[in-house]
Design a protein around this motif. Structure first.
Motif, PDB file in Angstrom:
ATOM      1  N   HIS A  42      62.869  37.560  38.612  1.00 53.79           N
ATOM      2  CA  HIS A  42      61.554  37.351  38.860  1.00 53.79           C
ATOM      3  C   HIS A  42      60.858  36.249  39.764  1.00 53.79           C
ATOM      4  N   HIS A  66      54.675  42.365  28.396  1.00 56.10           N
ATOM      5  CA  HIS A  66      55.406  41.548  29.800  1.00 56.10           C
ATOM      6  C   HIS A  66      56.207  40.728  29.275  1.00 56.10           C
ATOM      7  N   VAL A  81      60.600  40.446  29.960  1.00 54.86           N
ATOM      8  CA  VAL A  81      61.160  39.324  30.371  1.00 54.86           C
ATOM      9  C   VAL A  81      62.293  38.751  29.604  1.00 54.86           C
TER      10      VAL A  81
END
Length: 273
Positions: free
Chosen positions: A16, A146, A150
Motif C-alpha cells: 500500500h 477500503h 486493508v
C-alpha cells in the motif's frame, strides 16, 4: 496460527504505497515490541488505548484495592484507540486538515496505525475506532470497504474492530441504518454514540447496532440511567458508559446495573500505550 508482530504487519504496508510512505517502526527505542508510528507533514502520530471494562465480573471491587491486577478487566471487551502527538497531546486532524480527500487519507492512516499496534502487540478483545461526521460525508458510499480490504490484506480480522459512529449519525435513523449495514457488510462491528438518553429511540431494527455508547456523567446528571438501561436491554444492545471520571459516578452506575464502563477514572489502572 502464529500471532502477527508489529514489524511483520508493517511489512504488509509495502503493498500500500501511501501507508508504506507514512508508517514506520520506532527504532529510537530498540526494545522488543517497539511500536509503529505515523509521520504526517511534520507531525509524529502515535497510538494510545483506553480500556473498556466489564464490571459485571466477580471481584471487580479489587480494581480499587489491587490496581496492579486491573489490566485483566480490560480484556473482557476491548480498548478505545486514541491518536496522540509525540508529546502525548491528543491529535485532532480536523484542526489541521481542510481538504476532505486529504482528511480521509489521514484517517485511514491513523486507523491502520492503531490496528497494527493493537493486533501486533497481541492485545485481547475488540478495537474501538471513532469515525467523525465529516468523514462519513466525504465517503459517498460503501463505508468500510477500503479499511476492511486493508485489514484482510494484513491478515487481520475486521470482526475484532468496532467502528464507532458519532452522535450526529445516530440522531438520523435512516442514515444510521445505512451506515450500520454498510460497515457490518464489510465485517465490522458497529457502535453508536448517543447524544443524549432520548436518542435511543432512534435505534431500531433498521440499525442493529452491536453497541451503544453514552456519556455516563450526563446520564447520571439527567437521572436517566435506569430508563436508559431498561430500554437498551429491550433492544438487546450492550450499553457502554463513557467518560466515567469519579468513583461516585462509577458506584452509581454499578448500582443501576451498568456492565461496561470507560473513562479517565480507569486510565490510571491500565497502560494506555
Amino acid at each position: 496460527m502464529i500471532p502477527p508482530t508489529i514489524s511483520a504487519l508493517l511489512a504488509h504496508a509495502a503493498d500500500h504505497p501511501f501507508l508504506c510512505e507514512h508508517l514506520s517502526l520506532d527504532l529510537e527505542h530498540d526494545v522488543p515490541g517497539a511500536a509503529a508510528y505515523a509521520h504526517f507533514r511534520d507531525i509524529r502520530l502515535e497510538s494510545a488505548y483506553q480500556p473498556i471494562f466489564d464490571v459485571s465480573m466477580n471481584g471487580m471491587q479489587t480494581l480499587w484495592s489491587a490496581p496492579d491486577s486491573a489490566d485483566r478487566f480490560g480484556d473482557e471487551l476491548g480498548f478505545q484507540a486514541l491518536t496522540l502527538r509525540a508529546d502525548g497531546a491528543p491529535f485532532d486532524p480536523f484542526d489541521t486538515v481542510e481538504d476532505d480527500r486529504e482528511l480521509v487519507a489521514l484517517d485511514r492512516l491513523a486507523r491502520t496505525l492503531h490496528a497494527i499496534n493493537f493486533f501486533g502487540a497481541q492485545r485481547h478483545g475488540l478495537l474501538f475506532l471513532r469515525v467523525h461526521e465529516r468523514l462519513l460525508k466525504s465517503v459517498k458510499y460503501d463505508h468500510g470497504q477500503h479499511f476492511s480490504s486493508v485489514l484482510v490484506s494484513f491478515g487481520l480480522n475486521p470482526a475484532r474492530v468496532v467502528i464507532e459512529l458519532p452522535s450526529a449519525a445516530v440522531a438520523h435513523r435512516t442514515f444510521l441504518g445505512y451506515l450500520t449495514q454498510s460497515y457490518q457488510r464489510h465485517g465490522f462491528k458497529v457502535a453508536g454514540n448517543l447524544p443524549n438518553a432520548g436518542h435511543i429511540m432512534s435505534v431500531s431494527d433498521m440499525a442493529r447496532l452491536d453497541f451503544l455508547k453514552i456519556d455516563g456523567a450526563a446520564v447520571l446528571r439527567d437521572a436517566m440511567a435506569k430508563p436508559l438501561m431498561s430500554y437498551a436491554n429491550r433492544l438487546r444492545i450492550p450499553l457502554i458508559f463513557d467518560r466515567v471520571a469519579t468513583e461516585t459516578q462509577f458506584d452509581a452506575l454499578q448500582q443501576y446495573g451498568a456492565r461496561f464502563v470507560q473513562g479517565p477514572l480507569f486510565e490510571r489502572h491500565a497502560s494506555t500505550r
